[in-house]
Design an enzyme around this catalytic site. Structure first.
Site, mmCIF file in Angstrom:
data_model
loop_
_atom_site.group_PDB
_atom_site.id
_atom_site.type_symbol
_atom_site.label_atom_id
_atom_site.label_comp_id
_atom_site.label_asym_id
_atom_site.label_seq_id
_atom_site.Cartn_x
_atom_site.Cartn_y
_atom_site.Cartn_z
ATOM 1 N N GLU A 69 32.311 55.745 27.958
ATOM 2 C CA GLU A 69 33.084 54.619 28.608
ATOM 3 C C GLU A 69 32.651 54.177 29.922
ATOM 4 O O GLU A 69 32.501 55.062 30.674
ATOM 5 C CB GLU A 69 34.481 55.154 28.580
ATOM 6 C CG GLU A 69 35.576 54.081 29.026
ATOM 7 C CD GLU A 69 37.034 54.372 29.066
ATOM 8 O OE1 GLU A 69 37.278 55.229 28.041
ATOM 9 O OE2 GLU A 69 37.768 53.883 30.026
ATOM 10 N N GLU A 111 31.890 55.744 36.174
ATOM 11 C CA GLU A 111 32.900 54.902 37.066
ATOM 12 C C GLU A 111 32.373 55.071 38.789
ATOM 13 O O GLU A 111 32.327 56.104 39.249
ATOM 14 C CB GLU A 111 34.336 55.490 36.904
ATOM 15 C CG GLU A 111 35.193 54.761 38.052
ATOM 16 C CD GLU A 111 35.260 53.329 37.917
ATOM 17 O OE1 GLU A 111 35.566 52.515 37.039
ATOM 18 O OE2 GLU A 111 35.047 52.736 39.007
ATOM 19 N N ASP A 154 27.207 53.797 38.965
ATOM 20 C CA ASP A 154 26.804 52.809 38.368
ATOM 21 C C ASP A 154 26.245 53.266 36.902
ATOM 22 O O ASP A 154 25.535 54.063 36.488
ATOM 23 C CB ASP A 154 25.644 51.893 38.763
ATOM 24 C CG ASP A 154 24.937 50.976 37.941
ATOM 25 O OD1 ASP A 154 25.696 50.254 37.288
ATOM 26 O OD2 ASP A 154 23.637 50.979 37.683
ATOM 27 N N ASP A 156 34.718 44.124 35.315
ATOM 28 C CA ASP A 156 35.350 43.125 36.252
ATOM 29 C C ASP A 156 34.745 41.888 35.713
ATOM 30 O O ASP A 156 33.671 41.731 35.288
ATOM 31 C CB ASP A 156 34.348 43.633 37.549
ATOM 32 C CG ASP A 156 34.853 44.765 38.181
ATOM 33 O OD1 ASP A 156 36.008 45.053 38.151
ATOM 34 O OD2 ASP A 156 34.037 45.216 38.903
ATOM 35 N N LYS A 180 33.655 33.139 38.735
ATOM 36 C CA LYS A 180 32.992 32.137 39.367
ATOM 37 C C LYS A 180 31.737 31.703 38.544
ATOM 38 O O LYS A 180 31.071 32.738 38.331
ATOM 39 C CB LYS A 180 32.995 32.177 40.702
ATOM 40 C CG LYS A 180 34.193 32.282 41.447
ATOM 41 C CD LYS A 180 34.064 32.242 43.163
ATOM 42 C CE LYS A 180 35.223 32.355 43.832
ATOM 43 N NZ LYS A 180 35.164 32.567 44.917
ATOM 44 N N ASP A 239 40.924 40.457 29.232
ATOM 45 C CA ASP A 239 42.124 39.663 29.303
ATOM 46 C C ASP A 239 41.761 38.470 29.884
ATOM 47 O O ASP A 239 42.479 37.321 30.090
ATOM 48 C CB ASP A 239 43.290 40.194 30.359
ATOM 49 C CG ASP A 239 42.608 40.534 31.808
ATOM 50 O OD1 ASP A 239 41.241 40.778 32.017
ATOM 51 O OD2 ASP A 239 43.202 40.269 32.771
HETATM 52 C C1 LIG Z 1 38.868 45.707 36.273
HETATM 53 S S1 LIG Z 1 38.515 47.375 36.345
HETATM 54 C C2 LIG Z 1 38.976 48.030 34.886
HETATM 55 C C3 LIG Z 1 39.188 49.684 34.707
HETATM 56 C C4 LIG Z 1 39.630 50.259 33.630
HETATM 57 N N1 LIG Z 1 38.649 49.995 32.450
HETATM 58 C C5 LIG Z 1 41.064 49.708 33.001
HETATM 59 O O1 LIG Z 1 41.189 48.929 32.068
HETATM 60 O O2 LIG Z 1 41.856 49.941 33.769
HETATM 61 C C6 LIG Z 1 36.612 47.379 36.302
HETATM 62 C C7 LIG Z 1 36.407 48.953 36.576
HETATM 63 O O3 LIG Z 1 34.640 48.765 36.207
HETATM 64 C C8 LIG Z 1 34.117 49.631 37.277
HETATM 65 N N2 LIG Z 1 32.553 49.133 37.432
HETATM 66 C C9 LIG Z 1 32.204 48.115 37.645
HETATM 67 N N3 LIG Z 1 31.078 47.838 37.741
HETATM 68 C C10 LIG Z 1 30.692 49.052 37.290
HETATM 69 C C11 LIG Z 1 29.235 49.554 36.612
HETATM 70 N N4 LIG Z 1 28.293 48.989 36.983
HETATM 71 N N5 LIG Z 1 29.393 50.752 36.128
HETATM 72 C C12 LIG Z 1 30.338 51.453 35.763
HETATM 73 N N6 LIG Z 1 31.624 50.789 36.433
HETATM 74 C C13 LIG Z 1 31.729 49.823 36.952
HETATM 75 C C14 LIG Z 1 34.953 49.234 38.647
HETATM 76 O O4 LIG Z 1 34.772 50.133 39.572
HETATM 77 C C15 LIG Z 1 36.172 49.269 37.985
HETATM 78 O O5 LIG Z 1 37.010 50.284 38.090
#
Ligand SMILES: C[S@@+](CC[C@H](N)C(=O)[O-])C[C@H]1O[C@@H](n2cnc3c(N)ncnc32)[C@H](O)[C@@H]1O
Length: 209
Positions: free
Chosen positions: A40, A65, A92, A114, A118, A150
């Site tokens: 995940e 994460e 990452d 994320d 933009k 979403d």
């Molecule tokens: C919008 S949040 C969604 C978190 C979770 N999946 C949820 O649905 O509640 C996006 C997550 O992706 C993580 N994230 C961003 N870039 C990432 C990367 N390169 N590798 C792993 N996680 C990353 C962020 O820290 C954040 O926790």
């Protein structure tokens, strides 16, 4: 940060952390040989990761994460539930995926990445032509990617990138295939927020052919 979370990061994380040295030895990650390994990406607070790990004790889970509070929450659940089938990468997911051997993973979850809405930021999206090539490399044939968002534009963006890669099939046949979650779905924190704010999730499955 709560002191217990700080202690978990100091003491439990080193025991369950996955390194990113090249040619990661997946068999050595878990005390028992798992039937499959599922990954995940961006597990946030770990709600979905932990629910899946509890429901599938014979599967090995790796969660990546970079958000340290999220890692601490997942560690607290691993400790509370006594889970020995979860390993974490506190950082990452891209570097982890590069370190994974070919065909190591049977299921890849990318849940509410994320959105980078933009135009000039879209190149930062986790899903890209290059990352889809990496997903193809690490997935075994018949393995699948489960992607939720979403953001309609990200759903379309992702569909395009998977359809452009001949290693993947998109088996959806009717609207409910992307409107309804998977049978073993556990709502994530971000999904609950999106729904409260009136946004409708899209759930896509892509199969490694
Ligand atoms: C919008 S949040 C969604 C978190 C979770 N999946 C949820 O649905 O509640 C996006 C997550 O992706 C993580 N994230 C961003 N870039 C990432 C990367 N390169 N590798 C792993 N996680 C990353 C962020 O820290 C954040 O926790």
């Amino acid at each position: 940060m709560r002191s217990h979370h700080a202690a978990l990061l100091r003491e439990l994380l080193p025991q369950v952390e996955v390194g990113v040295a090249p040619r990661l030895d997946c068999a050595a990650l878990f005390p028992l040989q798992p039937r499959e390994i599922w990954l995940e990406v961006g597990f946030g607070g770990g709600e979905h990761l932990i629910a899946q790990a509890l429901a599938h004790r014979d599967i090995g889970f790796i969660g990546a994460e970079p958000f340290v509070n999220g890692v601490a929450k997942a560690l607290a659940s691993i400790e509370k539930e006594g889970l020995d089938n979860v390993r974490l990468r506190a950082g990452d997911a891209g570097a982890l995926i590069e370190a994974l051997p070919d065909r190591a993973i049977s299921r890849l979850f990318i849940l509410y990445p994320d959105p980078w809405p933009k135009r000039r930021h879209k190149k930062r999206r986790f899903v890209s032509a290059a990352s889809v090539r990496q997903f193809s490399r690490i997935l075994r044939p018949g393995g699948e990617v489960r992607f939720a968002t979403d953001i309609d534009d990200y759903a379309g963006w992702t569909l395009r990138r998977f359809l452009d890669n001949p290693d993947f099939a998109w088996p959806a046949q009717r609207a409910d295939d992307w409107r309804l979650p998977w049978p073993d779905w556990r709502e994530t924190r971000y999904e609950a927020k999106a729904k409260r704010e009136g946004r409708r999730p899209v759930y896509s499955t892509f199969v490694r052919v």
